[in-house]
Design an enzyme around this catalytic site. Structure first.
Site, PDB file in Angstrom:
ATOM      1  N   TYR A 133       0.673  -1.320  -0.041  1.00 35.88           N
ATOM      2  CA  TYR A 133       0.069  -0.039  -0.011  1.00 35.88           C
ATOM      3  C   TYR A 133       1.032   1.256  -0.010  1.00 35.88           C
ATOM      4  O   TYR A 133       0.517   2.153  -0.733  1.00 35.88           O
ATOM      5  CB  TYR A 133      -1.001  -0.152   1.255  1.00 35.88           C
ATOM      6  CG  TYR A 133      -1.711   1.259   1.436  1.00 35.88           C
ATOM      7  CD1 TYR A 133      -2.760   1.344   0.520  1.00 35.88           C
ATOM      8  CD2 TYR A 133      -1.566   2.173   2.583  1.00 35.88           C
ATOM      9  CE1 TYR A 133      -3.493   2.593   0.819  1.00 35.88           C
ATOM     10  CE2 TYR A 133      -2.019   3.288   2.488  1.00 35.88           C
ATOM     11  CZ  TYR A 133      -3.094   3.712   1.714  1.00 35.88           C
ATOM     12  OH  TYR A 133      -3.970   4.637   1.938  1.00 35.88           O
ATOM     13  N   LYS A 153       0.874   4.303  -2.998  1.00 37.39           N
ATOM     14  CA  LYS A 153       0.927   5.819  -2.424  1.00 37.39           C
ATOM     15  C   LYS A 153       1.975   6.610  -2.634  1.00 37.39           C
ATOM     16  O   LYS A 153       1.912   7.882  -3.091  1.00 37.39           O
ATOM     17  CB  LYS A 153       0.351   5.767  -1.154  1.00 37.39           C
ATOM     18  CG  LYS A 153      -1.193   5.371  -0.832  1.00 37.39           C
ATOM     19  CD  LYS A 153      -2.050   6.538  -1.979  1.00 37.39           C
ATOM     20  CE  LYS A 153      -3.352   5.951  -1.492  1.00 37.39           C
ATOM     21  NZ  LYS A 153      -4.473   6.973  -2.381  1.00 37.39           N
ATOM     22  N   THR A 183     -13.191   6.567   7.333  1.00 36.62           N
ATOM     23  CA  THR A 183     -13.925   6.301   6.130  1.00 36.62           C
ATOM     24  C   THR A 183     -14.048   4.974   6.067  1.00 36.62           C
ATOM     25  O   THR A 183     -13.736   4.033   6.912  1.00 36.62           O
ATOM     26  CB  THR A 183     -12.924   6.680   5.040  1.00 36.62           C
ATOM     27  OG1 THR A 183     -11.889   5.950   4.681  1.00 36.62           O
ATOM     28  CG2 THR A 183     -12.594   8.314   5.029  1.00 36.62           C
TER      29      THR A 183
END
Length: 383
Positions: free
Chosen positions: A254, A258, A291
């Site tokens: 990840y 990014k 989120t």
């Protein structure tokens, strides 16, 4: 609202006295040095040295901040308390927001619509797309918002989306590369055979930006905002194994995806300046916001999920997390090549400011290499 499924000094002076170098010694010559003249010469030299030192320090600080900002020019700090209500009118402007059905993407879309923009939400799920539109239209009467389906992990879907947008929009003023997945426990592959996080978070947006470049260049002031993450400080680009076939650590992968996004944002700005594309490219990160990203990635039952859940009250809301992106996308004073985010402890939350840039993201040679590789493996070429 209709949903579309198709997807320098004097070298001859001796120190302190101001004499030219040679074999004259005042004790031997009988012509002693004037002490007042020597003192004045020393003061002049000390003053000159001090001025030069100050200039050198100033230059060093400027260079430091330039590197931290990840741009060829030092960046200015934004207004710390800037928020969505400070956005200038966006009437007559059109934005595409990827992943706009939930989280920060939804908040981006809603705030842009409230400012008068026409917004195209692009995501995978048409039902969630319609639900997002319904909520925005309820909260923002008269909102100009529509949905387009796309799977960022399928480059044929990305290209089909770009074709549809090219046939229905006269221009594109802003592209917000927001959509992401985070740390699925098992390694997955995209429709094109790429590791799923690298494909969804980075490669899909790389191709989408390339395909939409002609539409962006029709705008008077186009902007591309690409979302990164504080995870980049733990990441690196493994050029020997970009697809993580030799080993898969969910968070390491990840962080790589990014970091690739951040490097892409900086490289896009450099190329826009070099080629005269007229596009301002910026990056943003939300800190850590509440989120669906954790729930839909590692899961709430994972160690990361449990830690995230226990700290929810100390994290950013989705609306707060959207502020750096909205600033980059709309503020007149926002600057190409900048990286915006919260500036509190570890940049998890806090006032808006320039985000810290890891050394890896400032490596322009590595960014150019990544760009070339990305073009080759996706069969994509920027104009």
């Amino acid at each position: 609202m209709k949903i579309n499924m198709m997807n320098k000094s004097h070298p001859h002076l001796t120190p302190f006295t101001g004499h030219r170098s040679g074999n004259r010694h005042s004790s031997d010559s009988g012509n002693d040095e004037n002490p007042t003249l020597a003192y004045r010469s020393f003061k002049v030299m000390r003053t000159n040295f001090s001025a030069r030192l100050k200039r050198l320090v100033a230059f060093g600080l400027t260079l430091l901040f330039t590197v931290m900002a990840g741009s060829a020019f030092a960046q200015e700090q934004p207004k710390a308390d800037w928020n969505a209500l400070d956005m200038p009118s966006q009437a007559g402007r059109t934005f595409v927001v990827t992943g706009g059905t939930s989280g920060m993407g939804y908040e981006d879309a809603k705030a842009l619509a409230a400012a008068g923009a026409q917004v195209v939400i692009v995501a995978r799920n048409p039902q969630r797309g319609q639900e997002a539109i319904d909520r925005i239209e309820q909260e923002v009467p008269g909102a100009q918002v529509r949905f387009e389906a796309v799977d960022l992990a399928d480059l044929s879907s990305v290209r089909a989306l770009a074709q549809r947008l090219g046939s229905t929009l006269p221009r594109l003023d802003g592209l917000i590369n927001n959509a992401a997945i985070m740390a699925p426990p098992e390694r997955g592959t995209s429709a094109d055979g790429f590791e799923m996080q690298f494909a969804t978070n980075y490669l899909g947006h790389f191709v989408l930006t390339a395909e939409l470049l002609p539409l962006l260049r029709e705008s008077d002031a186009p902007r591309v905002v690409t979302l990164s993450s504080i995870a980049v400080h733990r990441g690196g680009i493994n050029f020997d194994d970009l697809q993580s076939t030799q080993g898969y650590d969910p968070m390491v992968v990840y962080a790589q995806s990014k970091l690739a996004c951040l490097m892409f944002a900086f490289e896009l700005q450099r190329r826009s300046e070099a080629e005269g594309w007229g596009i301002q490219s910026m990056a943003a990160h939300p800190g850590v916001a509440v989120t669906e990203l954790v729930a839909r990635g590692p899961g709430l039952d994972s160690e990361q999920g449990r830690q995230w859940s226990s700290n929810r009250e100390h994290l950013q809301t989705a609306a707060q997390g959207a502020v750096p992106t909205l600033y980059a996308a709309t503020a007149p004073e926002a600057q190409g090549g900048a990286y915006y985010g919260p500036t509190g402890e570890q940049e998890i939350r806090g006032p808006l400011g320039l985000a810290s840039v890891p050394a890896a993201a400032s490596d322009s040679a590595a960014a150019a290499r990544l760009w070339t590789i990305s073009e080759e493996i996706t069969g994509t070429r920027f104009p």
